[in-house]
Design a protein around this motif. Structure first.
Motif, short mmCIF file in Angstrom:
data_model
loop_
_atom_site.label_atom_id
_atom_site.label_comp_id
_atom_site.label_asym_id
_atom_site.label_seq_id
_atom_site.Cartn_x
_atom_site.Cartn_y
_atom_site.Cartn_z
N VAL A 146 13.65 26.83 2.47
CA VAL A 146 11.89 26.26 3.38
C VAL A 146 11.36 27.21 4.64
CG1 VAL A 146 10.40 24.37 3.56
CG2 VAL A 146 12.95 24.28 2.27
N VAL A 147 10.41 28.18 4.23
CA VAL A 147 9.70 28.70 5.32
C VAL A 147 8.46 27.66 5.67
CG1 VAL A 147 8.48 30.67 6.47
CG2 VAL A 147 9.97 31.36 4.32
N LEU A 148 8.06 26.90 7.69
CA LEU A 148 7.70 26.59 7.59
C LEU A 148 5.97 27.40 8.29
CD1 LEU A 148 9.97 24.81 7.95
CD2 LEU A 148 8.81 22.95 9.10
N GLU A 149 4.70 26.88 8.36
CA GLU A 149 3.76 27.55 8.78
C GLU A 149 3.44 26.25 10.01
OE1 GLU A 149 0.64 29.19 6.52
OE2 GLU A 149 2.13 30.65 6.05
N HIS A 150 2.95 26.42 11.04
CA HIS A 150 2.14 25.46 11.80
C HIS A 150 1.07 25.41 10.39
CE1 HIS A 150 4.11 25.34 15.28
NE2 HIS A 150 4.05 26.63 15.59
N ALA A 151 -0.10 24.04 11.37
CA ALA A 151 -0.96 23.74 10.07
C ALA A 151 -2.42 23.39 10.85
CB ALA A 151 -0.94 22.20 10.03
N PRO A 152 -3.21 24.64 10.29
CA PRO A 152 -4.66 24.91 10.95
C PRO A 152 -5.19 23.37 11.61
CG PRO A 152 -4.75 25.37 9.17
CD PRO A 152 -3.67 24.98 8.38
N ALA A 153 -5.88 23.66 11.92
CA ALA A 153 -7.22 22.02 12.70
C ALA A 153 -7.97 22.10 11.56
CB ALA A 153 -7.29 22.44 13.92
N ALA A 177 -1.83 17.16 19.01
CA ALA A 177 -3.63 17.09 18.53
C ALA A 177 -4.34 18.43 18.04
CB ALA A 177 -3.81 16.47 18.92
N SER A 178 -3.66 18.86 16.95
CA SER A 178 -4.96 19.95 17.42
C SER A 178 -6.24 19.79 17.45
CB SER A 178 -4.71 21.00 16.02
OG SER A 178 -3.14 21.25 15.60
N THR A 179 -6.88 19.27 16.00
CA THR A 179 -8.71 18.44 15.94
C THR A 179 -8.88 17.94 17.23
OG1 THR A 179 -7.88 16.88 14.88
CG2 THR A 179 -8.41 18.49 13.42
N ARG A 180 -7.43 17.60 18.21
CA ARG A 180 -8.50 17.07 20.01
C ARG A 180 -8.33 18.58 20.50
NH1 ARG A 180 -8.81 11.85 22.68
NH2 ARG A 180 -7.17 11.69 20.55
N ILE A 182 -7.41 26.73 16.72
CA ILE A 182 -6.45 26.40 17.14
C ILE A 182 -5.00 27.34 16.61
CG2 ILE A 182 -5.15 24.48 18.02
CD1 ILE A 182 -7.96 24.74 19.30
N HIS A 183 -4.44 28.18 17.51
CA HIS A 183 -3.05 28.96 16.69
C HIS A 183 -2.40 27.94 17.41
CE1 HIS A 183 -5.36 31.91 15.65
NE2 HIS A 183 -6.40 31.61 16.83
N ASN A 184 -1.44 26.80 16.58
CA ASN A 184 -0.02 25.57 17.48
C ASN A 184 1.39 26.49 17.90
OD1 ASN A 184 0.33 23.54 18.83
ND2 ASN A 184 -0.25 21.99 16.38
N GLN A 185 1.85 26.35 18.46
CA GLN A 185 2.99 26.64 18.74
C GLN A 185 3.96 25.90 18.87
OE1 GLN A 185 2.88 30.34 18.73
NE2 GLN A 185 0.60 30.24 18.65
N TYR A 186 5.31 26.08 19.31
CA TYR A 186 6.20 25.36 19.49
C TYR A 186 6.02 24.28 20.61
CZ TYR A 186 9.95 26.48 16.06
OH TYR A 186 10.59 26.37 14.72
#
Length: 711
Positions: free
Chosen positions: A88-95, A363-366, A384-388
């Protein structure tokens, strides 16, 4: 493209389409009926993408901030899909709130110990649906009955002939099949991954230093900014003398906004050095005279106001005067900061019609809305480019640093990374607010609790976050856990909302439970002492109709050596909580109190029943980490204000438990039920009262406020 199907609690919303030669599945994260009833118009979804090489990409709607989500959620997919966890490979979800909103919160957030509760069935169903479709594709190719085939280790196998097809060879055919409804999930007895210890998928990158946190972000042409914001909430920048600062090599710009000034430089050292050379004059505004002492007095005065009733059972007001014995007590809790190890930071690149934001956020959308609002852009023009996240505890659910960053970034024609110093971070938090609590209880002739009254006085962070949740003046978060796991015949719980707008309040690891568990479990101990009954036995008497709570207490008693004599100056204390959907957790702390009143916690035994356990190692780590976090608050945590300014600046004045102070924390797990409850925040709330009760056992001194101070 995805096509939606109707969903019941035990069904699945999914769709399939050929996309890039793979299989694309949508995953519902909630029963739409319940989601619609709670909050409209969100329609939460996550997506699984399977490639022709057999890999599975999970586009994660939750963030990883140390709690293990990036391992436990993939375990759900891998279990039902019959693949290895490493596939399983993970990607951050976009806002994208329409697609990825947490169905309980109604927003795209990771908080409230909700991730595994929300993902438990839908993510498994996503894996199961993909498995069924791959089996159907293989059966069609072989012209056999799909019932004669099964999936195993990334292959579909025809039992009779021994033919095998790897998943990657089947995804294109599977993508053309109709999506089945209500596919069967694996029976719990057949689980291979769920319930077994699994190494964290994010651990290797973190150990090697290659994991990308917000503070690690690098963008071509980027500069670094150090900032200083008004030390008083509501203050404004009056003037800046930057003559000396501009002499520092590497300094590019000095940017002013209404309430802050930023030094832009080629690297952090130059930016921070120049920032320290600025001579700044602030207009402190209306909060210049604010002090913690006045705030505490205001809370205490507010206790006499009429409260909004949260719980009313029986007739407490009649039962209390007629009780055989009575106990009354006031409890106080301080203001607390989050102080995550990674200070706040945000990288932005603002163009005329677009803004890119890189950070770790809960909270990406916030964050997206905050940037769009500050810049006057449509939200779809903000990426929004989310990181750890290097720790958060609720702090990175806010977006004040995003607003500040884009207001600075729009004055530049290149990307800039704004980094808050530790001092800036601690002194500009959304703080866990202080609370004042007034309790009284009546006991019958046997010492059993016959009446219970609890008044909570404090602000409502929830009213800012989700105003619709505060109905008729009642903040449900403020009164959560005010009865603990106990049931009493006569109960009155109410809430007096008191707001002091001289500082910002927010959620802190454990949310409302963090204050009420300390209050309730400390007061229960007082009542046990009044009744002359062992504290653990007293709790057992008041959860005698709760088998899960009784099992936790029995295990805690046995595993902690409860009742075994300790040396003079030492004691054991217990706390018991139930929250986060049904998690039951007992802490038993052993402490030694020195002649100078110094409290040292030497051993903590935890017993937790959090329902169905997905990854035992993660559960243990969460309880251990939460215990240390909560212990830091119990022993040291307090934010104070003088003349509107926060007095604490760094870990020398806002202390955390050091390695040589950390107790041995042993966690024992009890598995029950068919679904998981919340774990991420539970460990924080129970340690404070356990330590306070141990102090009483060791010294006879009752602790009614935190941090503990006996000197």
């Amino acid at each position: 493209m995805t096509a939606a199907l109707d969903l019941t609690r035990r069904s699945f919303l999914s769709a399939a389409a050929a996309a890039g030669g793979g299989l694309l599945l949508g995953v519902s994260l909630a029963d739409p009926a319940s989601a619609e009833a709670m909050i409209k118009p969100f329609a939460p979804n996550a997506f699984i993408r399977m490639a022709t090489d057999g890999s599975v990409t999970l586009i994660m709607p939750y963030v990883e901030m140390g709690q293990g989500t990036y391992t436990s959620v993939p375990m759900l997919i891998a279990e039902e899909l019959e693949i290895s966890l490493s596939s399983v490979v993970l990607e951050h979800a976009p806002a994208d709130e329409n697609t990825y909103a947490n169905p309980i919160m109604g927003r795209q957030e990771t908080d409230g110990s909700l991730s595994m509760r929300v993902a438990w069935e839908p993510m498994r169903r996503a894996g199961a649906t993909a498995r069924v479709m791959l089996i159907q594709a293989a059966a069609a190719r072989w012209k056999v009955d799909a019932a004669q085939c099964h999936a195993e280790d990334g292959y579909v196998i025809h039992q009779a002939s021994g033919r095998r097809a790897i998943y990657g060879d089947l995804v294109q055919a599977a993508a053309r099949l109709p999506v089945p409804e209500n596919v069967p999930l694996k029976d719990i007895s057949s689980f291979k991954l769920i319930g077994t210890p699994q190494k964290r998928l994010d651990a290797p990158a973190k150990v090697k230093g290659t994991a990308q946190y917000g503070i690690d972000m690098k963008v071509p042409g980027m500069k670094i900014a150090a900032v200083s914001a008004s030390p008083v909430l509501g203050g404004r920048l009056q003037s800046v003398d930057d003559v000396e600062a501009r002499k520092v090599a590497g300094v590019r710009e000095i940017i002013r906004i209404d309430d802050a000034v930023a030094v832009i430089a080629d690297h952090w050292a130059a930016a921070k050095k120049a920032l320290d050379l600025l001579v700044i004059q602030w207009d402190d505004g209306p909060n210049a005279g604010f002090s913690t002492e006045q705030h505490k007095q205001n809370l205490e005065n507010a206790v006499n106001a009429e409260g909004v009733v949260a719980v009313s059972i029986g007739d407490e007001r009649t039962a209390f005067p007629n009780a055989a014995s009575k106990v009354e007590a006031d409890y106080r809790l301080p203001i607390l900061a989050h102080a995550p190890m990674e200070p706040l930071n945000c990288t932005v690149h603002v163009n005329d019609d677009r803004c890119d934001v890189w950070l770790g956020t809960q909270a990406s959308t916030r964050a997206q809305v905050a940037a769009a609002t500050a810049l006057g852009l449509p939200v779809e023009k903000v990426a929004i480019h989310n990181q750890y996240l290097g720790g958060s505890f609720g702090r990175r659910a806010e977006a004040d640093n995003v607003t500040q960053a884009v207001l600075i970034g729009r004055q530049l024609d290149y990307p800039v990374k704004i980094i808050w110093s530790r001092e800036e971070d601690i002194q500009h938090d959304f703080y866990r607010p202080a609370y004042f609590n007034r309790l009284r209880a009546g006991l019958d002739a046997s010492g059993r609790i016959s009446s219970w009254s609890h008044r909570v006085v404090g602000p409502s962070p929830l009213a800012r976050w989700l105003p619709a949740a505060v109905q008729n003046g009642l903040d449900p978060d403020a009164v959560t856990s005010t009865l603990g796991p106990y049931k009493f015949e006569n109960v009155h719980v109410d809430y007096v909302r008191y707001e002091d707008h001289s500082f910002q309040t927010g959620f802190w690891r454990g949310v409302g439970t963090t204050h009420n568990v300390f209050i309730v479990e400390s007061f229960i101990d007082e009542l046990a002492a009044k009744a002359g009954i062992d504290p653990l036995e007293y709790r057992r008497q008041h959860v005698d109709a709760e088998p899960r709570a009784l099992a936790v207490l029995e295990a805690a008693q046995r595993l902690s050596d409860w009742g075994k004599p300790l040396p003079a100056g030492s004691g054991r204390g217990i706390s018991l909580l139930r929250d986060f959907g049904g998690t039951i957790l007992a802490h038993i702390a052993e402490v030694t109190v020195g002649e100078n009143g110094a409290v040292r916690v030497t051993k903590v035994t935890c017993v937790v029943d959090c329902g169905r356990i997905i990854n035992p190692d993660t559960v243990k780590a969460q309880i251990q980490g939460g215990t240390i976090f909560g212990l830091s608050a119990a022993l040291y945590g307090e934010i104070t204000f003088t003349n509107g300014r926060v007095d604490q600046t760094n870990f020398d004045t806002y202390s955390a438990v050091r390695m040589d102070e950390a107790p041995i924390v042993t966690v024992h797990l009890i598995q029950s039920g068919d679904a998981p409850f919340g774990v991420g925040e539970s460990g924080t709330s129970g340690i404070g009262p356990a330590v306070a009760n141990a102090v009483f056992a060791a010294t006879g001194k009752r602790v009614r406020q935190l941090p503990i101070a006996l000197g």
